[in-house]
Write an enzyme that holds these catalytic residues in place. Structure first.
Site, mmCIF file in Angstrom:
data_model
loop_
_atom_site.group_PDB
_atom_site.id
_atom_site.type_symbol
_atom_site.label_atom_id
_atom_site.label_comp_id
_atom_site.label_asym_id
_atom_site.label_seq_id
_atom_site.Cartn_x
_atom_site.Cartn_y
_atom_site.Cartn_z
ATOM 1 N N GLU A 28 0.838 -1.206 0.000
ATOM 2 C CA GLU A 28 0.000 0.000 0.000
ATOM 3 C C GLU A 28 0.871 1.254 0.000
ATOM 4 O OE1 GLU A 28 -4.145 -0.522 2.471
ATOM 5 O OE2 GLU A 28 -2.294 -0.386 3.555
ATOM 6 N N ARG A 81 -4.323 -4.724 -0.312
ATOM 7 C CA ARG A 81 -5.648 -4.095 -0.417
ATOM 8 C C ARG A 81 -5.933 -3.654 -1.857
ATOM 9 N NH1 ARG A 81 -5.270 -1.153 4.782
ATOM 10 N NH2 ARG A 81 -6.083 -2.522 6.402
HETATM 11 C C1 LIG Z 1 -7.027 1.596 2.523
HETATM 12 C C2 LIG Z 1 -7.218 2.629 3.594
HETATM 13 C C3 LIG Z 1 -6.381 2.701 4.682
HETATM 14 N N1 LIG Z 1 -6.581 3.620 5.654
HETATM 15 C C4 LIG Z 1 -5.643 3.683 6.781
HETATM 16 C C5 LIG Z 1 -5.753 2.565 7.767
HETATM 17 C C6 LIG Z 1 -4.354 2.478 8.329
HETATM 18 O O1 LIG Z 1 -4.194 3.479 9.322
HETATM 19 C C7 LIG Z 1 -3.493 2.814 7.115
HETATM 20 C C8 LIG Z 1 -3.085 1.590 6.340
HETATM 21 O O2 LIG Z 1 -2.310 0.809 7.156
HETATM 22 P P1 LIG Z 1 -2.251 -0.801 7.096
HETATM 23 O O3 LIG Z 1 -1.322 -1.100 8.180
HETATM 24 O O4 LIG Z 1 -1.697 -1.126 5.751
HETATM 25 O O5 LIG Z 1 -3.610 -1.351 7.304
HETATM 26 O O6 LIG Z 1 -4.311 3.618 6.279
HETATM 27 C C9 LIG Z 1 -7.636 4.501 5.577
HETATM 28 O O7 LIG Z 1 -7.854 5.308 6.496
HETATM 29 N N2 LIG Z 1 -8.444 4.469 4.483
HETATM 30 C C10 LIG Z 1 -8.290 3.554 3.494
HETATM 31 O O8 LIG Z 1 -9.079 3.539 2.508
#
Ligand SMILES: Cc1cn([C@H]2C[C@H](O)[C@@H](COP(=O)(O)O)O2)c(=O)[nH]c1=O
Ligand SMILES: Nc1ncnc2c1ncn2[C@@H]1O[C@H](COP(=O)(O)OP(=O)(O)O)[C@@H](O)[C@H]1O
Length: 207
Positions: A28, A81
């Protein structure tokens, strides 16, 4: 595609498979979400979701789309994701919890619908790392990303329930590919063992 709650172990899983030849791994673009031209939409969203939720989710949607349309450079691509999780899980959670105004959600939804109608986003398999929210909470604290220090267990529970309704109970949105569920509360050694057991299913999914 590898999916799962925050800190469920997706990056760790992808790093493991990245050692295999002929696999391209796309993690990501979190570093972009933490720094777009000197601003930090991820941090802003956690501080004030009602104000900054749309800003972050618009940028996540764009950066995910950018990943999806990259030309393939190897026979197999694993991606952390997708544009689907951004919309069906995170944007949905903001909206359902009353933290994203109706108009913001409507604009984001129209963008999303346009994208999936007009741009091909092929997915062969969804690898779902299924964890308990409590496990993620512990791993999140251990990872200690600055922006995420404000995340309570309840937030991880909401994200978990949305994933389960979508990928396991088929109660919310269309699932774009078959789902391989890997129980992921286990220690690293057991996880690596499970990845080996599922290697063929994962890497041959496109055949
Ligand atoms: C896809 C997506 C992610 N987020 C936020 C959630 C987490 O704080 C990070 C991603 O971290 P991870 O360790 O890879 O899960 O990003 C979000 O707020 N909105 C989204 O669509
Ligand atoms: N099976 C595991 N057991 C214990 N800790 C783990 C395990 N898998 C990952 N971790 C740790 O948990 C944290 C989150 O893992 P990470 O792979 O970054 O999750 P994600 O990419 O899903 O957010 C990291 O500190 C990582 O080292």
């Amino acid at each position: 595609m590898t999916k799962g709650n925050i800190a469920s172990g997706k990056t760790t899983c992808l790093e493991y498979f990245s050692k295999t030849s002929d696999i391209e791994v796309l993690t990501e673009p979190v570093s972009k979400w933490r720094n777009v031209q000197g601003c930090n939409p991820l941090g802003l969203m956690y501080q004030d979701p009602s104000r900054w939720g749309l800003t972050l989710q618009t940028y996540v949607q764009l950066t995910m789309l950018d990943r999806h349309v990259l030309p393939m450079s190897t026979p197999v691509r694993m991606m952390e994701r997708s544009i689907y999780s951004a919309k069906y899980i995170f944007a949905e959670n903001l909206y359902k919890s009353g933290k994203m105004p109706e108009v913001d959600f409507a604009v984001l939804s129209e963008w999303f619908e346009w994208i999936i109608k007009n741009i091909a986003i092929p997915v062969d398999l969804i690898v779902y790392l299924q964890t308990s929210p409590q496990t993620c909470y512990e791993r999140l604290k251990q990872r200690c990303r600055d922006e995420e220090k404000v995340i309570p267990l309840e937030y991880l529970e909401s994200i978990h329930n949305l994933y389960e309704d979508w990928l396991i109970h088929h109660k919310s949105f269309e699932v774009p590919a078959p789902v391989l569920v890997i129980p992921a509360d286990h220690d690293l050694k057991k996880m690596l063992h499970q990845y080996e057991e599922n290697r063929e299913k994962i890497l041959m999914a496109h055949c």
